[in-house]
Design an enzyme around this catalytic site. Structure first.
Site, short mmCIF file in Angstrom:
data_model
loop_
_atom_site.label_atom_id
_atom_site.label_comp_id
_atom_site.label_asym_id
_atom_site.label_seq_id
_atom_site.Cartn_x
_atom_site.Cartn_y
_atom_site.Cartn_z
N ASP A 252 0.86 -1.26 -0.12
CA ASP A 252 0.08 -0.07 0.10
C ASP A 252 0.87 1.31 0.01
O ASP A 252 0.57 2.12 -0.58
CB ASP A 252 -0.95 -0.05 1.30
CG ASP A 252 -1.71 -1.47 1.36
OD1 ASP A 252 -2.35 -1.66 0.37
OD2 ASP A 252 -1.52 -1.97 2.44
N HIS B 292 -3.97 -3.44 6.61
CA HIS B 292 -3.70 -3.98 4.93
C HIS B 292 -5.08 -4.46 4.37
O HIS B 292 -5.39 -5.70 4.38
CB HIS B 292 -2.75 -4.94 5.00
CG HIS B 292 -2.56 -5.53 3.45
ND1 HIS B 292 -2.27 -4.55 2.32
CD2 HIS B 292 -2.84 -6.66 2.86
CE1 HIS B 292 -2.26 -5.08 1.24
NE2 HIS B 292 -2.78 -6.47 1.52
N ASN C 251 -44.42 -3.23 -1.06
CA ASN C 251 -44.48 -4.01 -2.23
C ASN C 251 -43.11 -4.05 -3.25
O ASN C 251 -42.97 -4.00 -4.25
CB ASN C 251 -45.45 -3.40 -3.34
CG ASN C 251 -45.68 -4.48 -4.40
OD1 ASN C 251 -45.66 -5.65 -4.54
ND2 ASN C 251 -45.71 -3.70 -5.79
N GLY C 252 -41.95 -3.91 -2.29
CA GLY C 252 -40.83 -3.62 -2.85
C GLY C 252 -39.92 -5.11 -2.74
O GLY C 252 -38.84 -5.12 -3.61
N GLY C 253 -40.28 -6.08 -2.43
CA GLY C 253 -39.70 -7.61 -2.53
C GLY C 253 -39.76 -8.31 -3.54
O GLY C 253 -40.96 -8.17 -4.20
N LYS D 7 -43.10 -10.50 -5.71
CA LYS D 7 -43.58 -11.42 -5.04
C LYS D 7 -45.33 -11.12 -5.12
O LYS D 7 -45.93 -12.26 -4.82
CB LYS D 7 -43.16 -11.39 -3.49
CG LYS D 7 -43.64 -12.33 -2.79
CD LYS D 7 -42.85 -12.41 -1.41
CE LYS D 7 -43.30 -13.48 -0.55
NZ LYS D 7 -42.61 -13.57 0.83
N GLN E 173 -39.74 3.50 -3.44
CA GLN E 173 -38.49 3.67 -2.46
C GLN E 173 -37.27 4.10 -3.05
O GLN E 173 -37.06 3.82 -4.27
CB GLN E 173 -38.46 2.67 -1.61
CG GLN E 173 -37.97 1.07 -1.98
CD GLN E 173 -38.00 0.05 -1.04
OE1 GLN E 173 -38.61 -0.84 -1.14
NE2 GLN E 173 -37.18 0.27 0.07
N GLY F 277 -34.50 -1.33 2.74
CA GLY F 277 -35.45 -1.48 3.70
C GLY F 277 -36.66 -0.62 3.85
O GLY F 277 -36.48 0.42 3.11
N HIS F 278 -37.67 -1.13 4.42
CA HIS F 278 -38.99 -0.51 4.39
C HIS F 278 -38.96 0.88 5.37
O HIS F 278 -39.75 1.47 5.43
CB HIS F 278 -40.17 -1.36 4.91
CG HIS F 278 -39.79 -2.32 5.81
ND1 HIS F 278 -39.34 -2.03 7.12
CD2 HIS F 278 -39.91 -3.83 6.04
CE1 HIS F 278 -39.18 -3.15 7.90
NE2 HIS F 278 -39.28 -4.24 7.17
N ASN G 91 -46.99 -5.40 5.32
CA ASN G 91 -46.22 -6.25 4.07
C ASN G 91 -47.17 -6.80 3.27
O ASN G 91 -48.40 -7.33 3.71
CB ASN G 91 -45.29 -7.28 4.68
CG ASN G 91 -44.23 -6.73 5.36
OD1 ASN G 91 -43.62 -5.68 5.13
ND2 ASN G 91 -43.72 -7.55 6.36
#
Length: 1035
Positions: free
Chosen positions: A321, A349, A623-625, A636, A699, A731-732, A760
């Site tokens: 480095d 490192h 309804n994001g899943g 889903k 979202q 996440g919700h 959900n």
């Protein structure tokens, strides 16, 4: 060896007479004393490539010393001339002197305690050279050759350079690519000196021994004069015997899907064993360099496992480095890399290191200036430069599909050469060393990369050294820490560490005594807290630069969308960096007060006007899943769950039923993610004529973070191909910011809405409850609950679910990720934490607006580790919607019946809701009245029931009649079995069910690998175990 002809030096170097034979303007003349130059006739002299290298190197050293105002003893160089008379031998000194004591005569020399003996046949002098030959004044590290470098005229002179005793050097992982690039340099004298013979010990695992044999052949074929022996082995007792230096390259590499704890566990075994071998077989003065990653941790393990070897003898590699940083600065300044000095690598490192150029200097045409003054680009030095150095290893892997090897080998050589030879005056380097005793605030008992200097004062006879113990004829090596005082920037000054290297006079006994004189340690530091703050600022700066680069790849309307997302992400990342410890202190956790969690029965009661209450409500579904847990890749919400109705169908039916029955206008709001938005909007067209208004908002889309570098993974904002793996919905808990930013919150407030019911979309028990709604709207304005969380009694299946606690006087959600490891079992206990969060929430719209505008929405950050398909380890920063409960006034928990928690996460859950256990009415599922007890059966289906395919051959979803069917799952059932009297079902292997099968009590069906079980139509299995040969046994 071929001879080469070179011109002699010009008269301007006359004062360097000890360097070369020179021209004499007056022609040949006789030397007047031993310090006069050696002359030769004619304009040219021939000498070999090796001798030429020695001459050039010597010239460089002398010129360097001359610039420092130092002079050295005469250095006699033997030249193989074309004719003997061309070189006139110098006269020997009149009075030979021992370089280490006042012995002045030839007669007294044999009695000299330093073993100085005058050479009768060849003239000899002690030379103070860059290799550390001087017994007292050499600055440098180890040299196991005699400290008296003797050079003679004639054929034997060159052989005299290699009469030192060989040192034993171990390289582990010797069949690997780093070792392949390293071994030649060691054997060629590039590390331990051009006059130092070596014996190479090559260690690797048994499967690699055939490859190692090939490496040995190549080393032999190089015909290197310093390489005395090569010993390949897989036995530690052979490899570690009498070592002078150990370079531990081999380690367990991280494999796809391997957790960091698994990697550490494997390496603990390796380096604990090797440390013990060092302790048992190696010399106590052995110098150990650990290269195998994680190098800092592995080095500490090895050091702890070798208690008889000083901890200062262990170091790990951060020189790679360091070199990378030097190279970047040099390239930016347009100078060679060796013109850049004193960069610093702090920490590990890894990509969490901090490359520091505050003390870096650059030599530009002989003028030494601070790097900041030469680069003249502070933004680059504080941003892209640091990111480049931190991520260089990953960039190499991405380009060549292999990790750094050649550059790593070069760094190993540099590191060990400095340990052996010391560091140059006024220069410090970076290496991972033992932290105990530092004044920077870095905790003791770590291996940590600091700036270091290495300087050896020399050798002392214990009979003349006070207060050192008198140990016969053993000599003491004195190591010292030099004071480092950069002439600019007082923010951080480097710390110096002492290293003692194993040297001995060949004519002395084998005893060693280490005396470490820590002189003038001067460290001006402001402590670990400020250092950590600087690190946080640097990480934020690097992240901002990378996000700006990502934003530059966006086009059109995407620019503003990405900008808003990145603003939210930077706020979350800032909070993540500020976290200094556990988010909760276990001793401060209390059970919630009794009145903070109300029984459902206590709040039951319908509103006077149901329609008026409903018109104050909006329903929000998360309804994001994706359907990944059920083997699908699409949304889903579009999976068929009952009577060819999808999750979304059932939700629309529920709200439409309310609107028709009570003549209301309850809207449905879908919070989509970038994964689900496009497919969902296509399906929404089918609900155009339904009596329900449907709104959508997205979202945020955040970049995944490289776990090592803490920088974003994606290289552009595109979502095509592998680029989509670089992004995630956070996440919700993102609902508050995204809902507010979408404008929908203001719109609903303008329409007279006061609360949203959030749940959900896969929780089929989360329907609008009029009793809870009435409890909210019937309260006086000043005492209204701004947040209600539905909880229910915990069972063994829910032990990991979040629970409500009292903390700092407020109701708070406690997730298992926040629980200290020592208290996880206590958290899972049903006796202490009896309820868990269903994620059915009722939230005041006005309160959301207030908290967002005041920037008071505070939710704990969930760090979610993931491994991408290519094996890259990343983290996702997420928040949970329920964690905001502590921000709202008059928050309340309501203990609801279990029927309000009916999630469908797996195909096992799906089988339950598809069966006759439930009846479907107006989009809502309720337990069948024919079920004699209210509990749901425990169902566990094997992997054969989670490999879903659809009607089309390749895509996991086929949009047929506006819904998605899970094809392969359904083909295993000619009809869903009767489960009204079922308690427990386990199915494993290739199993199918015929029509009208009835399952009662406990049923276990196991098809062995390669077998298949077809449960016949009309079968009734009650308390049975069905094995691979179709035997039916009583349970």
């Amino acid at each position: 060896m071929a001879d080469c002809t070179v011109p002699l030096q010009s008269p301007e170097h006359r004062d360097q007479e000890q360097l070369l034979c020179q021209h004499s303007r007056a022609g040949k003349r006789k030397p007047q004393s031993s310090s006069d130059p050696v002359h030769c006739e004619g304009p040219q002299v021939k000498f070999s490539q090796t001798e030429r290298h020695q001459v050039v190197e010597r010239k460089r050293v002398l010129l360097d010393n001359e610039r420092k105002g130092e002079r050295e003893l005469p250095f006699i160089v033997s030249l193989l001339c074309t004719s003997r008379p061309a070189l006139a031998p110098p006269a020997p000194p009149a009075t030979p002197r021992c370089p280490a004591c006042p012995c002045t005569t030839a007669a007294s020399a044999p009695k000299c305690p330093h073993g100085y003996v005058e050479q009768s046949q060849a003239f000899s002098l002690t030379a103070q050279s860059s290799s550390g030959f001087s017994p007292v004044h050499a600055a440098g590290g180890t040299n196991k050759t005699a400290p008296f470098a003797q050079f003679s005229h004639g054929e034997g002179a060159r052989e005299g350079l290699r009469t030192a005793e060989p040192i034993r050097v171990l390289v582990t992982g010797a069949a690997g690519q780093i070792a392949y690039s390293l071994l030649y340099s060691i054997a060629n004298g590039d590390v331990f000196g051009k006059d130092q013979p070596v014996v190479l010990m090559l260690l690797d695992i048994p499967p690699m021994l055939p490859v190692l044999d090939g490496v040995v052949m190549e080393l032999q074929d190089c015909a290197l004069p310093l390489l005395k022996e090569v010993i390949p082995t897989d036995q530690e007792e052979v490899a570690f015997k009498d070592l002078d230096a150990a370079i531990l390259v081999g380690s367990m590499p991280r494999k796809d899907g391997m957790e960091r704890k698994d990697l550490l566990k494997a390496n603990v075994a390796i380096f604990k064993s090797q440390g013990a071998a060092l302790d048992k077989y190696a010399k106590k003065t052995v110098k150990v360099l650990v290269v195998g990653n994680p190098a800092n941790t592995n080095c500490l393990i090895a050091a702890k496992s070798a208690p008889s070897i000083p901890k200062e003898n262990f170091s790990c590699l951060t020189r790679l480095d360091h070199n990378r940083a030097c190279s970047q600065v040099a390239s930016r300044c347009g100078v060679p890399a060796d013109k850049v000095k004193n960069v610093i690598i702090w920490g590990n490192h890894s990509s969490t290191q901090y490359p520091d150029v505050h003390h870096c200097v650059v030599n530009v045409q002989g003028s030494v200036k601070p790097a900041f003054d030469v680069v003249k680009d502070d933004d680059w030095l504080k941003g892209s430069f640091i990111a480049t150095v931190q991520q260089r290893g990953a960039a190499v892997i991405k380009a060549r599909k292999l990790s750094s090897a050649m550059s790593a080998a070069k760094a190993i050589c540099d590191h060990m050469r400095n340990i052996w030879m010391g560091t140059a005056e006024g220069e410090f380097i970076s290496m991972g060393v033992y932290s105990s005793g530092n004044t920077y605030g870095v905790p003791d008992d770590l291996i940590y990369s600091f700036p270091v200097t290495i300087k050896v004062i020399g050798w002392l006879d214990p009979r003349h050294a006070e207060p050192a113990a008198r140990l016969g004829r053993d000599f003491l090596r004195i190591s010292t820490i030099t004071r480092i005082t950069p002439t600019f920037s007082s923010e951080r000054l480097p710390i110096a560490f002492a290293f003692d290297s194993p040297c001995r006079r060949p004519d002395l006994s084998d005893g060693y005594v280490r005396v470490c004189a820590c002189v003038n340690r001067w460290v001006l530091a402001k402590g670990m807290a400020q250092f950590q703050e600087v690190m946080r600022q640097q990480l934020e700066s690097s992240m901002h630069v990378e996000l700006e680069n990502l934003l530059s790849t966006a086009k059109g309307a995407d620019i503003e969308v990405c900008r808003k997302d990145f603003e939210g992400f930077e706020k979350l990342f800032h909070r993540f960096l500020q976290v200094k410890g556990p988010s909760v202190e276990w001793t401060k956790i209390n059970r919630p007060p009794e009145d903070s969690i109300q029984p459902y029965e206590k709040i039951r009661g319908l509103p006077t006007s149901v329609s008026e209450s409903l018109n104050k409500l909006a329903v929000v579904k998360l309804n994001g899943g994706l359907g990944t847990s059920m083997g699908c890749k699409g949304p889903k919400s579009l999976i068929s769950v009952r009577s060819e109705n999808t999750f979304l169908d059932l939700t629309v039916q529920q709200i439409e039923h309310l609107n028709k029955k009570y003549n209301t206008d309850v809207p449905l709001v879908l919070m989509n993610s970038f994964n689900t938005d496009e497919d969902t909007k296509k399906i929404l067209q089918k609900y155009t004529h339904h009596r329900v208004k449907i709104h959508t908002f997205n979202q945020s889309r955040y970049p995944r973070i490289n776990k090592e570098s803490l920088l974003p993974v994606p290289e552009d904002v595109g979502m095509v191909g592998e680029g989509s793996d670089g992004w995630y919905p956070p996440g919700h808990g993102d609902i508050y910011a995204s809902f507010y930013a979408s404008g929908l919150l203001e719109q609903l407030l303008a329409e007279g809405k006061e609360y949203i019911f959030v749940s959900n979309i896969d929780n089929l028990g989360a329907t609008v409850d009029l009793h809870i709604l009435n409890h909210l709207v019937s309260q006086p304005n000043g005492k209204r609950c701004e947040f209600v969380m539905e909880v229910t009694d915990k069972t063994r299946a829910d032990v990991k679910g979040g629970t409500l606690i009292q903390y700092d006087g407020k109701l708070r959600l406690l997730e298992i990720a926040q629980v200290p490891k020592a208290h996880v079992d206590e958290f899972k206990s049903v006796s202490k934490f009896k309820i868990f969060n269903t994620n059915n929430l009722w939230i005041s719209l006005a309160a959301i607006k207030r908290l967002q505008e005041k920037n008071e929405m505070d939710m704990e950050i969930i760090v979610n580790p993931k491994t991408l398909n290519g094996g890259l380890n990343v983290i996702q920063l997420e928040t949970a919607v329920g964690a905001a409960i502590k921000c709202f006034d008059n928050a309340l928990g309501i203990n609801v019946p279990r029927s309000r928690f009916l999630p469908v996460k797996t195909t096992s859950d799906l089988l339950l809701v598809m069966s006759n256990l439930y009846r479907l009415e107006a989009g809502s599922l309720t337990m069948s009245e024919k079920r004699e007890f209210p509990t749901t059966p425990h169902v566990k289906l094997g992997s054969s029931f989670t490999k879903h395919h659809c009607h089309s051959e390749h895509p996991p979803y086929a949009l047929n009649s506006n819904h998605v069917q899970v094809q392969e799952y359904l083909t295993r059932f000619e009809s869903i079995p009767d489960m009204l009297e079922l308690d427990h079902l386990t199915v494993s292997g290739d199993v199918t069910f015929g029509k009208n099968v009835s399952l009662k009590g406990t049923v276990i069906i196991i098809a062995n690998h390669g077998d298949r079980i077809d449960i016949p139509a009309g079968s009734m299995l009650e308390n049975k175990i069905v094995s691979g040969n179709l035997r039916i046994l009583d349970h």
